[in-house]
Design an enzyme around this catalytic site. Structure first.
Site, mmCIF file in Angstrom:
data_model
loop_
_atom_site.group_PDB
_atom_site.id
_atom_site.type_symbol
_atom_site.label_atom_id
_atom_site.label_comp_id
_atom_site.label_asym_id
_atom_site.label_seq_id
_atom_site.Cartn_x
_atom_site.Cartn_y
_atom_site.Cartn_z
ATOM 1 N N CYS A 47 0.895 -1.389 0.098
ATOM 2 C CA CYS A 47 -0.200 -0.058 -0.165
ATOM 3 C C CYS A 47 0.990 1.289 0.034
ATOM 4 O O CYS A 47 1.539 1.449 -0.886
ATOM 5 C CB CYS A 47 -1.045 -0.141 1.202
ATOM 6 S SG CYS A 47 -2.414 1.055 1.043
ATOM 7 N N HIS A 83 -3.924 -4.949 -0.503
ATOM 8 C CA HIS A 83 -3.436 -5.898 0.751
ATOM 9 C C HIS A 83 -3.547 -7.245 0.476
ATOM 10 O O HIS A 83 -4.731 -7.778 0.746
ATOM 11 C CB HIS A 83 -4.494 -5.181 1.970
ATOM 12 C CG HIS A 83 -4.307 -3.796 2.355
ATOM 13 N ND1 HIS A 83 -3.150 -3.444 3.185
ATOM 14 C CD2 HIS A 83 -4.754 -2.689 1.594
ATOM 15 C CE1 HIS A 83 -3.274 -2.094 3.275
ATOM 16 N NE2 HIS A 83 -4.297 -1.632 2.370
ATOM 17 N N GLU A 92 -2.459 -9.283 2.820
ATOM 18 C CA GLU A 92 -2.979 -10.050 4.067
ATOM 19 C C GLU A 92 -4.492 -9.997 4.287
ATOM 20 O O GLU A 92 -5.119 -10.585 5.266
ATOM 21 C CB GLU A 92 -2.287 -9.276 5.086
ATOM 22 C CG GLU A 92 -3.002 -7.862 5.454
ATOM 23 C CD GLU A 92 -2.439 -6.742 4.606
ATOM 24 O OE1 GLU A 92 -1.844 -6.928 3.421
ATOM 25 O OE2 GLU A 92 -2.607 -5.594 4.868
#
Lengths: 266, 208
Positions: B77, B188, B190
């Site tokens: 990001c 993202h 994750e």
């Protein structure tokens, strides 16, 4: 193309998922982490944990439930219910939430929106609005829909966005738990008024209700609970339905599919 | 060992949790010197580009040494945007200047056509969007054309020769970049379920 998001809400009380009609008559629907895992397999885009009784009982959201869910899934996770100040938001985020939903507290102290956005970024701050039709406008209710205010939902959504909210979670109290469809008029009124994404909630009963809220209602995301809880594969079937109706959604990963085929072939 | 740099750019818990799930050993370095022992570095980031100012000259020197040793680094990001020259979000705060280009607000191009109502594009760009694979990549190995990942951002990096995956939201921007052992993702991983875990695992494999 950006997909329309399908969000599963886990209404949690005392560590169990419950779902009520018009916020009353709660019934037990299962273990939050187990449900979240199933939704992840079925392709849910996001999960919201809502501590439904927290505001009434002045309890903060259960950190243990958040941790248990966050351990199982690698998806955006939002936590709402009973977040009265920065310390509650911090507890939820430390337990594993990516976003916090604030409702009653945001209306009582709007500067909380700005301070949370400054600390965690706007993407972490969702302002939840519970609205009810009254005459020709949408009035805001607080304290889990139990207490009316004189505030207008569209006007408040605009202010919340100006103050730094990253998304609006908009629930129709009239439709919540009724399975009669989302309030598309309410959703469109708010969605067209703010520059941030709007998550529609309350009233999902059939797949076509989702088509309606993404087209007529101009929603960016739609949230539901019981429609997913009681039917296996509901998320996958819903997304296929939306795809067939021209709504952009995240279908099962192409790479996962080829892996699945490979495993089948072996 | 993976060094996850905590420079105050938001919550690292979910990145840490995903890496642990994949079996990685993760530490949070206290000082730039700690990076010398790291097999790989992750520069995370949520929020404003200006926060990267916390990565001062000492951190930058240590990170450059790591890169010069051909050790892997992943920016996520804002951490990816920081690899570029600069961002419109925080004029006067240069990035690492490893990749050429300026990160720009998504809205400017989007609002140019004056769209309103259902077709208007909202900023930030929040949600799942698809990856268009633009060239062979170790970072996106095993990711299929059109796979979707989770974004939440208002500024984006330009598509340059370093772009390995592009995404369209009004404009087309760089969703994933790669130069040598250095990778970056605007989304993202994750939070991107199985596709995201695969990408993080590709990075971990590059480290070992």
């Amino acid at each position: 193309m950006l997909s329309k998001r399908i969000i599963a809400c886990l209404d949690v009380r005392d560590g169990s998922v419950v779902k009520g009609v018009n916020f009353e008559g709660l019934q037990n629907a299962g273990d939050p982490a187990t449900l979240a895992q199933r939704y992840n397999r079925e392709g849910i885009d996001e999960v919201v944990i809502l501590d439904v009784t927290a505001t009434i009982e002045k309890r903060k959201a259960l950190a243990e439930t958040i941790q248990a869910v966050a351990r199982e899934i690698f998806l955006p996770l939002c936590v709402g219910g009973g977040i009265r100040g920065e310390e509650h938001a911090e507890a939820a985020i430390e337990a594993g939430a990516d976003k916090v939903g604030i409702n009653t507290a945001a209306l009582a102290q709007p500067e909380l929106i700005t301070s949370l956005a400054a600390r965690y970024g706007s993407q972490a701050v969702i302002v939840a609005i519970d609205a009810k039709r009254e005459a020709d406008r949408f009035k805001i209710y607080v304290r889990s829909g139990q207490q009316g205010t004189d505030r207008d939902a569209v006007e408040w959504a605009r202010e919340a966005a100006d103050r730094g909210a990253g998304e609006i979670l908009l629930t129709s109290i009239d439709r919540d738990g009724t399975k009669q469809g989302f309030d598309c008029e309410l959703t469109a009124a708010v969605s067209s008024a703010v520059p941030i994404p709007v998550i529609a909630s309350g009233g999902a009963g059939t797949f076509s209700h989702f088509v309606d809220v993404f087209t007529e209602g101009q929603a960016d995301a739609a949230l539901a609970a019981s429609i997913f809880h009681y039917a296996e594969h509901a998320v996958e079937d819903l997304k296929e339905h939306l795809h067939a109706h021209g709504i952009p959604v995240r279908l099962h990963s192409a790479s996962q599919e080829s892996e699945g085929r490979r495993q089948k072939a072996e | 060992m993976i060094a996850l740099i905590d420079y105050g750019a938001g919550n690292l818990a979910s990145v840490r949790k995903a890496l642990a799930h994949l079996g990685a050993t993760v530490t949070t370095p206290d000082a730039p010197a700690d990076l010398a022992s790291a097999g790989g570095i992750i520069v995370p980031g949520v929020g404003n580009f200006g926060v990267t100012a916390a990565l001062g000259p000492d951190w930058q020197t240590a990170i450059r040494s790591h890169i010069d040793l051909q050790r892997p680094l992943l920016g996520i990001c804002v951490g990816m945007q920081w690899l570029f020259d600069e961002s419109e979000e925080a004029p006067g705060h240069p990035g690492l200047e490893l990749l050429a280009g300026t990160c720009r607000l998504l809205a400017e191009e989007n609002s140019a056509d004056g769209r309103t109502g259902p077709t208007r594009l909202k900023v930030p760009h929040v949600g799942w969007n698809s990856l268009h694979l633009t060239k062979p990549s170790w970072l996106l190995d095993g990711v299929a054309e059109g796979d979707q990942v989770y974004f939440t951002h208002s500024f984006a990096a330009p598509v340059t020769a370093d772009c390995v995956g592009a995404t369209q939201y009004g404009i087309v921007f760089a969703a994933a970049v790669e130069r040598g052992h250095v990778g970056g993702v605007q989304f993202h991983p994750e939070k991107s379920s199985d596709v995201g875990l695969r990408i993080l695992n590709n990075f971990l494999r590059r480290v070992s």
